[in-house]
Structure formats: structure tokens, C-alpha cells
Design an enzyme around this catalytic site. Structure first.
Site, short mmCIF file in Angstrom:
data_model
loop_
_atom_site.label_atom_id
_atom_site.label_comp_id
_atom_site.label_asym_id
_atom_site.label_seq_id
_atom_site.Cartn_x
_atom_site.Cartn_y
_atom_site.Cartn_z
N GLU A 36 28.61 -28.80 -26.04
CA GLU A 36 27.49 -29.72 -25.79
C GLU A 36 26.57 -29.63 -27.01
OE1 GLU A 36 26.24 -32.06 -23.42
OE2 GLU A 36 24.78 -32.15 -25.05
N CYS A 44 21.51 -37.17 -16.63
CA CYS A 44 20.95 -37.08 -15.28
C CYS A 44 19.85 -36.04 -15.20
CB CYS A 44 22.05 -36.77 -14.27
SG CYS A 44 21.42 -36.43 -12.63
N CYS A 49 18.00 -39.29 -14.08
CA CYS A 49 17.70 -39.24 -12.64
C CYS A 49 16.62 -38.23 -12.26
CB CYS A 49 18.95 -38.88 -11.86
SG CYS A 49 20.45 -39.67 -12.46
N LYS A 52 13.10 -38.79 -13.91
CA LYS A 52 12.67 -40.11 -13.40
C LYS A 52 12.18 -40.00 -11.96
CE LYS A 52 15.17 -42.38 -11.02
NZ LYS A 52 16.30 -43.19 -11.39
N TYR A 100 22.57 -24.80 -15.02
CA TYR A 100 23.83 -25.37 -15.54
C TYR A 100 24.54 -24.37 -16.45
CZ TYR A 100 23.91 -30.07 -13.67
OH TYR A 100 24.04 -31.13 -12.82
N TYR A 179 18.17 -51.54 -13.52
CA TYR A 179 17.67 -50.35 -12.84
C TYR A 179 16.48 -49.74 -13.61
CZ TYR A 179 22.12 -49.30 -10.27
OH TYR A 179 23.22 -49.30 -9.45
N GLU A 183 12.61 -49.63 -12.40
CA GLU A 183 12.10 -48.33 -11.95
C GLU A 183 10.89 -47.91 -12.77
OE1 GLU A 183 16.21 -46.42 -10.09
OE2 GLU A 183 15.54 -45.70 -12.03
N THR A 345 25.76 -40.71 -11.60
CA THR A 345 26.06 -39.28 -11.63
C THR A 345 27.12 -38.85 -10.59
OG1 THR A 345 23.87 -38.81 -12.45
CG2 THR A 345 25.01 -36.97 -11.40
N HIS A 469 13.76 -44.48 17.72
CA HIS A 469 12.51 -45.23 17.83
C HIS A 469 11.30 -44.30 17.77
CE1 HIS A 469 9.97 -48.55 19.04
NE2 HIS A 469 9.40 -47.76 19.95
N GLU A 474 15.76 -48.44 12.62
CA GLU A 474 16.34 -48.81 13.91
C GLU A 474 16.76 -50.28 13.91
OE1 GLU A 474 13.68 -49.06 17.45
OE2 GLU A 474 12.07 -48.54 16.07
P1 NDP Z 1 21.42 -52.45 -16.80
O1 NDP Z 1 22.72 -52.87 -17.37
O2 NDP Z 1 21.28 -52.18 -15.35
O3 NDP Z 1 20.31 -53.52 -17.20
C1 NDP Z 1 20.13 -53.95 -18.51
C2 NDP Z 1 19.11 -55.06 -18.49
O4 NDP Z 1 18.78 -55.43 -19.81
C3 NDP Z 1 19.62 -56.30 -17.78
O5 NDP Z 1 18.56 -56.85 -17.06
C4 NDP Z 1 20.05 -57.19 -18.94
O6 NDP Z 1 19.95 -58.56 -18.65
C5 NDP Z 1 19.00 -56.82 -19.97
N1 NDP Z 1 19.44 -57.05 -21.34
C6 NDP Z 1 20.59 -56.65 -21.91
N2 NDP Z 1 20.62 -57.03 -23.21
C7 NDP Z 1 19.46 -57.67 -23.45
C8 NDP Z 1 18.90 -58.30 -24.58
N3 NDP Z 1 19.57 -58.35 -25.74
N4 NDP Z 1 17.68 -58.87 -24.48
C9 NDP Z 1 17.02 -58.82 -23.29
N5 NDP Z 1 17.49 -58.26 -22.20
C10 NDP Z 1 18.70 -57.68 -22.26
O7 NDP Z 1 21.01 -51.19 -17.68
P2 NDP Z 1 19.92 -50.08 -17.50
O8 NDP Z 1 19.63 -49.69 -18.90
O9 NDP Z 1 18.80 -50.50 -16.63
O10 NDP Z 1 20.72 -48.95 -16.75
C11 NDP Z 1 21.98 -48.50 -17.25
C12 NDP Z 1 22.82 -47.95 -16.14
O11 NDP Z 1 22.32 -46.68 -15.77
C13 NDP Z 1 22.80 -48.76 -14.85
O12 NDP Z 1 23.72 -49.80 -14.86
C14 NDP Z 1 23.14 -47.73 -13.83
O13 NDP Z 1 24.54 -47.62 -13.74
C15 NDP Z 1 22.54 -46.47 -14.40
N6 NDP Z 1 21.26 -46.14 -13.72
C16 NDP Z 1 21.25 -45.89 -12.39
C17 NDP Z 1 20.08 -45.59 -11.74
C18 NDP Z 1 20.10 -45.35 -10.28
O14 NDP Z 1 21.16 -45.09 -9.72
N7 NDP Z 1 18.94 -45.43 -9.59
C19 NDP Z 1 18.81 -45.52 -12.45
C20 NDP Z 1 18.92 -45.82 -13.84
C21 NDP Z 1 20.10 -46.12 -14.44
P3 NDP Z 1 21.13 -59.36 -17.86
O15 NDP Z 1 20.95 -59.05 -16.43
O16 NDP Z 1 20.83 -60.78 -18.18
O17 NDP Z 1 22.41 -58.89 -18.45
#
Ligand code: NDP
Length: 486
Positions: A36, A44, A49, A52, A100, A179, A183, A345, A469, A474
Site C-alpha cells: 500500500e 472508504c 465513507c 464522510k 487495519y 452521490y 452528500e 465498499t 407502530h 410501517e
Molecule cells: P457519480 O458517477 O455518482 O456522479 C458523477 C456526477 O458528475 C454525475 O452527476 C455526472 O453527471 C457529473 N459529471 C461527470 N462528468 C462531468 C463533467 N465533465 N461536467 C459536469 N458534470 C460531470 O460519481 P461520484 O463522484 O459522486 O461518486 C463515485 C462513486 O463512488 C459512486 O458512483 C458510488 O459508486 C461511490 N460512492 C458511494 C457512496 C455511497 O454509497 N453512499 C458515497 C459516495 C460515493 P451525469 O449524471 O450527467 O453523468
């Protein structure tokens, strides 16, 4: 047979890599090493995660005083101290990283704090100059946030940087609608930062159920987030020098401050590049103390030496693997975000466990990527499993059971919050195809609903279950009449 240094060499000390390494070593008795280059725990634990979620908890306190007053408590708004929070957060991350490391050590895994790359299909070169051989190599190197390809994009920060800001900014522009964007918009708004969010599409959280997306967007706006849909950045540049005086800390932000309320200004938002001038696709140019790009993540597959080994790399940089996580080279496997399958994750951990079953326990195990429950930690949260109404409609005839209401806890205190409970049901065999919940703690609820749905529960199975309840959830077992059929 060749004599290798190890049975398994894992590249990457995140959730997936660490699990695979310690199970292969601890349960199976394999000779295992792991490299690593950064901190153990990966995205994560160190920059995703875990920190966050701590920030989500922290930001939610801003709503407590007004809620408490609604219940008769004489509670005044307090103040939030970013540096105190970060101190506690960093102590917690150190503690988890230590766990870890000791999990690996106690399982008998040799660790190298170094970057690794493949010299050939059985040989690993480490950045400290050492070389090791292994019968099998597992790549679990994760992913990284990406900036869009626009001039001066380096002026914006990415999600990794949020946890290192020395002070909160007074204002932030968050670009993206996924996401991470949603968030952090909610978190920072709750901490008193003025949040503007640009999303290029028609509605945030593309791919999730439309009704759930709509309610989250509405709630975010109600809380003071300036969400601008159909908007993107055309151009950005350093803001004029005189603007930099306005870079601020929300350290003294009043608890409960909305995005509109002013916050006491302090030192600059160190860790960021300074105020940024932004020209949007529509509307007048504006300046923000910080711009955060939450525009997706790409796999960490570069400079690993894969191309020469005939390992196929996809368009976004993902390592192409088969159902058993095997790459184009027989001795090399890959799991987690570097394969860009389902980037969560618990999925990476599952993929790591399936890899160990397949390679070390003579039990070929394909990873099941169907019906994965997940949560988006917006405020309110979304918990979801299965098909959205829109996707289900494309497949078969459905019934939609849905209710949206003001939950007792906040309605009593006169707050406008709404929740959503929704089931998408097959008209053909009555199976619940999807469940979507927007509510406080929806992540906790969907974990349990996910079991029933994964077991193939029908709407009648839900109906036969007695309600708990009085709770919000529910409603999931009391919706009698379909809202619509399609
Ligand atoms: P996402 O792929 O979810 O979202 C990326 C966003 O950026 C989309 O809205 C996309 O638009 C937009 N985008 C992409 N390229 C451009 C650009 N050139 N200009 C403007 N907007 C753009 O990625 P995230 O970074 O939010 O998260 C990555 C991954 O991490 C997630 O898919 C998820 O798997 C994981 N994650 C999970 C979480 C959870 O479980 N709670 C929390 C955080 C991350 P469009 O929709 O139009 O493509």
C-alpha cells in the site's frame, strides 16, 4: 513448479484488498504479502465513507436546537468548530488505520509501505527498489476522483481534499449531481457554508428512482442549497485579488445557520487554491471561495505494468475481469473500484471473499451483483434496492405503491420535512422489484428491506407482515392500493 516468494501478493490496502489478504492468510494459511503506497484502509476508511459519515453526523446537529425547542427544550443555537471536529475525526481515522494494520499483521500478512507494479505476471516491483514474486497477484488499487477537462480545473478541489481543509469556506460551488456532490452539498449546508450546486442534467442522482430524486432535490432546496439544474461550468479563473479577503471560515457559524444566513468570517479556506471566478453555462459569472468537483471517479490502473501482460483495460481505465474477477492474465485478478463494476465498499469486500473461495478454496465463486441495497447520505437519506419505477416499466407490467408524508418527529416541531416510501411490484408474479425510501435513517431501513427483496418476497409477503407502530417504515407494509399501474 516455480518457487515463488508468496502464494498471493495484493496491491492495495483498502477494504477489498485487506479482506482478501487476511482471509487468504488467516483462514487458508496462504503465504501472503500486501503493498500500500498510502494509508491502510483505502478510500472508504481514510477519505470516503467513514469520514464522510462522521461529517454527516456532525452537520445534522445544526437542526437539533430548533427541533428541541419544538419539543419544549430551552436550547439555544451553538457554534461549530471545524478544527475540533477534524481533530476528533483524525484521531478516529488513525485508530481505524491501526486496526487495519494489526488485522494484517495478526493474520501473518507481510506488508510493504510502497507502490507496487507488475514486472511480469508473477513478479512485483516495489517503489523501495525491492522485487517479490507470487503465484497469484490481486490488484485492489481502487479509484480516484477526477476533474472535468476544462481550463483551470486545478483551481477546484476534489472530495479527497475536503477532509484536509484547514477551515471551512464561506461559500462553495459543488459541481456534479451524483452521490458525492449531493452528500457534500447537504453536509456543508448543515455546517453553515453557503452551498451552490451545478448539475448538468435535468435532475440530480441520475439512475435512481425519479420520485425519490425529486423529493431529495426539493428537500435540499428547502434547506437552503442553491441547486441549479441544467448548469455547468464553462470557464474558471482565480478570482480578483480583492476578493480573497472574503475567503472565510465557518468556524463560528451559528448552529442551524442556513445557507442564507451570514457567518462570521475568519481565516481563509486553506487547503483550497483561493477564491475562484466561475462562468456558468447560464446566468452571470460568480465567485466562490471554493469549487468542489464531484464529477466521478476513475480506476487506479495506470502505471501498474498491465498493458504488457495482455490485461485488457476499459475506456475509463477499468481492469476488465471475468465473473471470477480474473483478468486476461491467468495469475492476475482484480477486485473493487479498479474494476468499475459496482463501486461500493461492501461489494469490494464480497469480491475479495469470492476471489479467495475461487483461488484458494477450490470453490469457484462468481460475485453476485444483483439486488445490492445502498444508501445515499443526503439529508434526508435515500435507501434503495432493486429497480427504479422507470427501469421496471421497461421490463414488465408493474404496480407502484407509494406514499409521501410528514413524519411525526419533525412535523410535531412544525418542520416541513417529508419522507417517501415506495414499492415497485411485478404485476406478473407479484415480486417486489424495487424499494425506495427517502427518510432519516433510510440506509438502516433498506438494509432490512433488502433481505426480503433478495429472498424474492412478494407484495403479499410484505402485506402479511405486521406493522411496527408508530414508525415511518410501517408504511412499507401497510400500502394497500397501488398509486398507479404501468
Ligand atoms: P457519480 O458517477 O455518482 O456522479 C458523477 C456526477 O458528475 C454525475 O452527476 C455526472 O453527471 C457529473 N459529471 C461527470 N462528468 C462531468 C463533467 N465533465 N461536467 C459536469 N458534470 C460531470 O460519481 P461520484 O463522484 O459522486 O461518486 C463515485 C462513486 O463512488 C459512486 O458512483 C458510488 O459508486 C461511490 N460512492 C458511494 C457512496 C455511497 O454509497 N453512499 C458515497 C459516495 C460515493 P451525469 O449524471 O450527467 O453523468
Amino acid at each position: 513448479m516455480a518457487d515463488y516468494d508468496y502464494d498471493l501478493f495484493v496491491i492495495g490496502g483498502g477494504s477489498g484488498g485487506v479482506r482478501a489478504a487476511r482471509v487468504a492468510a488467516g483462514d487458508v494459511g496462504a503465504r501472503v504479502a500486501l503493498a500500500e503506497e498510502d494509508r491502510y484502509g483505502g478510500t472508504c476508511v481514510i477519505r470516503g465513507c467513514v469520514p464522510k459519515k462522521l461529517m454527516v453526523f456532525s452537520s445534522e446537529f445544526s437542526k437539533m436546537p430548533s427541533l428541541g425547542r419544538g419539543y419544549g427544550w430551552d436550547i439555544q443555537d451553538g457554534s461549530f468548530d471545524w478544527s475540533v471536529f477534524c481533530g476528533h475525526m483524525n484521531e478516529e481515522l488513525d485508530r481505524l488505520e491501526g486496526i487495519y494494520r494489526s488485522l494484517l499483521k495478526n493474520s501473518g500478512v507481510d506488508t510493504f509501505d510502497a507502490r507496487a507494479r507488475l514486472k511480469d505476471a508473477h513478479t512485483i516491483e516495489l517503489s523501495n527498489g525491492e522485487t517479490r514474486t507470487a503465484k497469484t497477484i490481486l490488484i485492489a488499487s481502487g479509484g480516484h476522483p477526477v476533474r472535468p477537462d476544462i481550463p483551470n480545473a486545478h483551481l477546484g478541489i476534489v472530495s479527497d481534499d475536503i477532509f484536509h481543509l484547514e477551515a471551512l469556506p464561506k461559500s462553495i460551488l459543488i459541481v456534479g449531481g451524483g452521490y458525492i456532490a449531493c452528500e457534500f452539498a447537504c453536509i456543508l449546508n448543515g455546517l453553515g457554508v453557503e452551498v451552490t450546486q451545478y448539475y448538468r442534467g435535468a435532475q440530480i442522482l441520475r439512475g435512481f428512482d425519479d420520485e425519490a430524486r425529486g423529493l431529495i432535490a426539493e428537500s435540499m432546496r428547502e434547506q437552503g442549497i442553491d441547486l441549479k439544474l441544467g448548469t455547468n461550468i464553462v470557464e474558471m479563473a482565480p478570482a480578483s485579488a480583492d476578493h480573497s479577503a472574503s475567503a472565510a471560515t465557518a468556524t463560528d457559524a451559528a448552529m442551524g445557520a442556513t445557507a442564507q444566513q451570514s457567518v462570521e468570517l475568519g481565516s481563509s479556506a486553506k487547503g483550497a487554491q483561493g477564491p475562484v471566478w466561475v462562468k456558468p453555462t447560464s446566468g452571470a459569472p460568480r465567485e466562490f471561495d471554493v469549487v468542489l468537483f464531484a464529477t466521478g471517479r476513475d480506476p487506479n490502473s495506470r502505471d501498474l505494468g498491465l498493458e504488457d501482460l495482455g490485461i485488457e483495460i476499459g475506456r475509463r481505465g477499468e481492469i476488465i475481469v471475468d465473473e471470477f474477477s480474473k483478468t486476461g492474465a491467468d495469475s492476475v485478478y482484480a477486485i473493487g473500484d479498479v474494476t468499475n463494476r459496482v463501486n461500493l465498499t461492501p461489494v469490494a469486500i464480497r469480491e475479495g471473499m469470492a476471489f479467495v473461495e475461487t483461488v484458494f478454496k477450490d470453490n469457484p465463486t462468481a460475485v453476485d451483483h444483483e439486488l445490492i441495497p445502498s444508501a445515499v447520505f443526503t439529508q434526508p437519506e435515500m435507501g434503495t434496492v432493486g429497480l427504479s419505477e422507470e427501469d421496471a416499466r421497461e421490463k414488465e407490467e408493474i404496480e407502484v405503491y407509494c406514499t409521501s408524508f410528514r413524519p411525526m418527529r419533525t412535523a410535531f416541531a412544525g418542520q416541513p420535512d417529508r419522507v417517501l416510501m415506495k414499492l415497485v411490484v411485478s404485476k406478473v408474479n407479484r415480486t417486489v422489484l424495487g424499494c425506495h425510501i427517502v427518510a432519516p435513517d433510510a440506509g438502516e431501513m433498506i438494509q432490512l428491506a433488502g433481505i426480503a427483496i433478495k429472498m424474492g418476497a412478494t407484495k403479499e409477503d410484505f402485506d402479511r407482515t405486521v406493522a411496527v407502530h408508530p414508525t415511518m417504515s410501517e408504511e412499507i407494509v401497510t400500502m394497500k392500493t397501488p398509486m398507479r399501474t404501468a
